[in-house]
Design a protein around this motif. Structure first.
Motif, PDB file in Angstrom:
ATOM      1  N   ILE A 232      38.585  23.939  77.443  1.00  0.00           N
ATOM      2  CA  ILE A 232      38.665  24.493  76.094  1.00  0.00           C
ATOM      3  C   ILE A 232      38.661  26.012  76.195  1.00  0.00           C
ATOM      4  N   ILE A 233      39.246  26.644  75.197  1.00  0.00           N
ATOM      5  CA  ILE A 233      39.207  28.103  75.111  1.00  0.00           C
ATOM      6  C   ILE A 233      38.547  28.481  73.794  1.00  0.00           C
ATOM      7  N   THR A 234      37.650  29.460  73.857  1.00  0.00           N
ATOM      8  CA  THR A 234      36.925  29.912  72.676  1.00  0.00           C
ATOM      9  C   THR A 234      37.336  31.334  72.349  1.00  0.00           C
ATOM     10  N   ALA A 235      37.397  31.666  71.058  1.00  0.00           N
ATOM     11  CA  ALA A 235      37.701  33.016  70.594  1.00  0.00           C
ATOM     12  C   ALA A 235      36.486  33.543  69.839  1.00  0.00           C
TER      13      ALA A 235
ATOM     14  N   LYS B 219      37.135  32.972  76.115  1.00  0.00           N
ATOM     15  CA  LYS B 219      36.630  32.428  77.369  1.00  0.00           C
ATOM     16  C   LYS B 219      37.114  31.005  77.564  1.00  0.00           C
ATOM     17  N   LEU B 220      37.338  30.657  78.828  1.00  0.00           N
ATOM     18  CA  LEU B 220      37.799  29.326  79.207  1.00  0.00           C
ATOM     19  C   LEU B 220      36.620  28.546  79.788  1.00  0.00           C
ATOM     20  N   PHE B 221      36.407  27.317  79.309  1.00  0.00           N
ATOM     21  CA  PHE B 221      35.290  26.488  79.747  1.00  0.00           C
ATOM     22  C   PHE B 221      35.780  25.125  80.223  1.00  0.00           C
ATOM     23  N   ASP B 222      35.033  24.546  81.165  1.00  0.00           N
ATOM     24  CA  ASP B 222      35.214  23.145  81.510  1.00  0.00           C
ATOM     25  C   ASP B 222      34.656  22.319  80.364  1.00  0.00           C
TER      26      ASP B 222
ATOM     27  N   GLU C 155      30.914  24.826  81.786  1.00  0.00           N
ATOM     28  CA  GLU C 155      30.853  25.931  82.737  1.00  0.00           C
ATOM     29  C   GLU C 155      31.950  26.936  82.414  1.00  0.00           C
ATOM     30  N   LYS C 156      31.557  28.216  82.305  1.00  0.00           N
ATOM     31  CA  LYS C 156      32.553  29.256  82.026  1.00  0.00           C
ATOM     32  C   LYS C 156      33.415  29.474  83.256  1.00  0.00           C
TER      33      LYS C 156
ATOM     34  N   VAL D  66      25.243  26.392  75.861  1.00  0.00           N
ATOM     35  CA  VAL D  66      25.475  27.574  76.693  1.00  0.00           C
ATOM     36  C   VAL D  66      25.748  28.751  75.763  1.00  0.00           C
ATOM     37  N   GLN D  67      25.330  29.936  76.195  1.00  0.00           N
ATOM     38  CA  GLN D  67      25.580  31.130  75.388  1.00  0.00           C
ATOM     39  C   GLN D  67      26.255  32.181  76.256  1.00  0.00           C
ATOM     40  N   GLU D  68      27.564  32.067  76.327  1.00  0.00           N
ATOM     41  CA  GLU D  68      28.367  33.026  77.071  1.00  0.00           C
ATOM     42  C   GLU D  68      28.920  34.118  76.160  1.00  0.00           C
TER      43      GLU D  68
END
Length: 321
Positions: free
Chosen positions: A198-201, A208-211, A216-217, A179-181
């Motif tokens: 998970i959370i990405t920085a 962003k928070l993902f399942d 899924e964002k 995925v490319q959010e």
């Protein structure tokens, strides 16, 4: 909330990690020597000496018996936590960018850079046998900039320099989902305590928070500067973000513009409700204490700030829905 200031590094902090109990904090920096500290009083317990380059990533296993570090000297080292001595070493073709023990502690994973004609790769090793890797998965396309184990140790989740977030199936070695959010490099990935999200920085100024299973964002936390690290509270619906403008631009802007503060957001409402100042440069790594009552941050200024306990108002504060 007065922090304990830890200054055992001569160069900028790259990553900090609590052990499972939270009584120890491990720190890595560009000065080639990871340290371990008592979180209660900030006393330095010891250092891990052996690397000859910037240490980009660290991890500690669940019982704090083994420590892992990957560095720009093209090596990954497994250490004995009690003695600080090297147990095993893996030499790679390029710098080791991210590393982590599996949840069980029986395996470890690390990724290498894509430089000098060598491809980016994901390596899996058995902790008790360093002679041969369990698997090597080549990464075609943008290099991996951050990576973690998925739940149940059956997948690896990677963030890439173009903003891609990918899942890798360990049984087949295939990239099963992309995925490319994010529009720019993902600097950090951290998981919730229950391993469901998970959370990405990212450098694109968002976290962003993902399942974790579907990628899924779910939520987006927006700032006006690159986000270098993000963590999720184990007890409250809160996330903390750390960042700042690029390190190379720090000397050309005032401290007011730099915004070198940790920022707290509500995990569901996406609203910012607090900031903690103190660092004199971008924050490169943040982590919540395992009990959720405090957090720590490591910055470009070489300092680690340990906040052992939030003010009482933090625990009493509730959003009005």
């Amino acid at each position: 909330m007065k922090p304990i200031m830890l200054h055992g590094h001569e160069r900028s902090i790259t990553q900090i990690k609590y052990n499972r109990e939270g009584d120890l904090l491990f720190s890595a920096a560009k000065d080639a020597q990871p340290n371990v500290w008592y979180t209660l009083n900030g006393e330095r317990l010891g250092s891990f000496k052996g690397h000859n380059g910037a240490v980009w990533c660290i991890d500690v296993n669940w019982d704090t018996s083994r420590f892992l570090s990957g560095a720009a000297d093209n090596s990954l080292r497994l250490w004995d936590c009690e003695t600080g001595s090297t147990i095993s070493e893996v030499t790679t073709n390029t710098a080791v960018r991210s590393c982590q023990f599996s949840y069980s502690g029986k395996q470890l994973m690390f990724t290498t850079d894509k430089t000098m004609g060598h491809p980016c790769e994901i390596h899996i090793y058995d902790v008790n046998s360093f002679s041969e890797p369990v698997a090597i998965m080549p990464v075609h396309g943008p290099k991996v900039t951050s990576a973690i184990w998925g739940p149940m140790d059956n997948m690896i989740i990677t963030g890439h320099e173009n903003g891609d977030l990918c899942q890798w199936d360990l049984a087949t070695g295939d990239n099963t989902k992309v995925v490319q959010e994010h529009s720019k490099q993902i600097n950090d990935i951290q998981m919730t305590k229950d391993q469901s999200m998970i959370i990405t920085a990212s450098k694109d100024t968002t976290a962003k928070l993902f399942d974790v299973r579907t990628l899924e964002k779910m939520k987006t936390y927006k700032t006006e500067r690159p986000v270098n690290s993000a963590a999720i509270s184990p007890i409250k619906p809160h996330v903390v973000l750390g960042g700042g403008q690029e390190a190379m631009d720090v000397t050309t802007t005032s401290t007011k513009i730099g915004k070198f503060d940790a920022r707290f957001f509500h995990i569901v409402l996406e609203d910012e409700f607090g900031r903690v100042k103190g660092h004199f440069g971008p924050i490169n790594s943040v982590a919540f204490h395992p009990d959720g009552k405090g957090y720590s941050s490591g910055g470009e200024d070489g300092y680690v700030r340990v906040h052992n306990k939030f003010d009482e108002s933090y625990f009493q504060f509730e959003f009005e829905y």
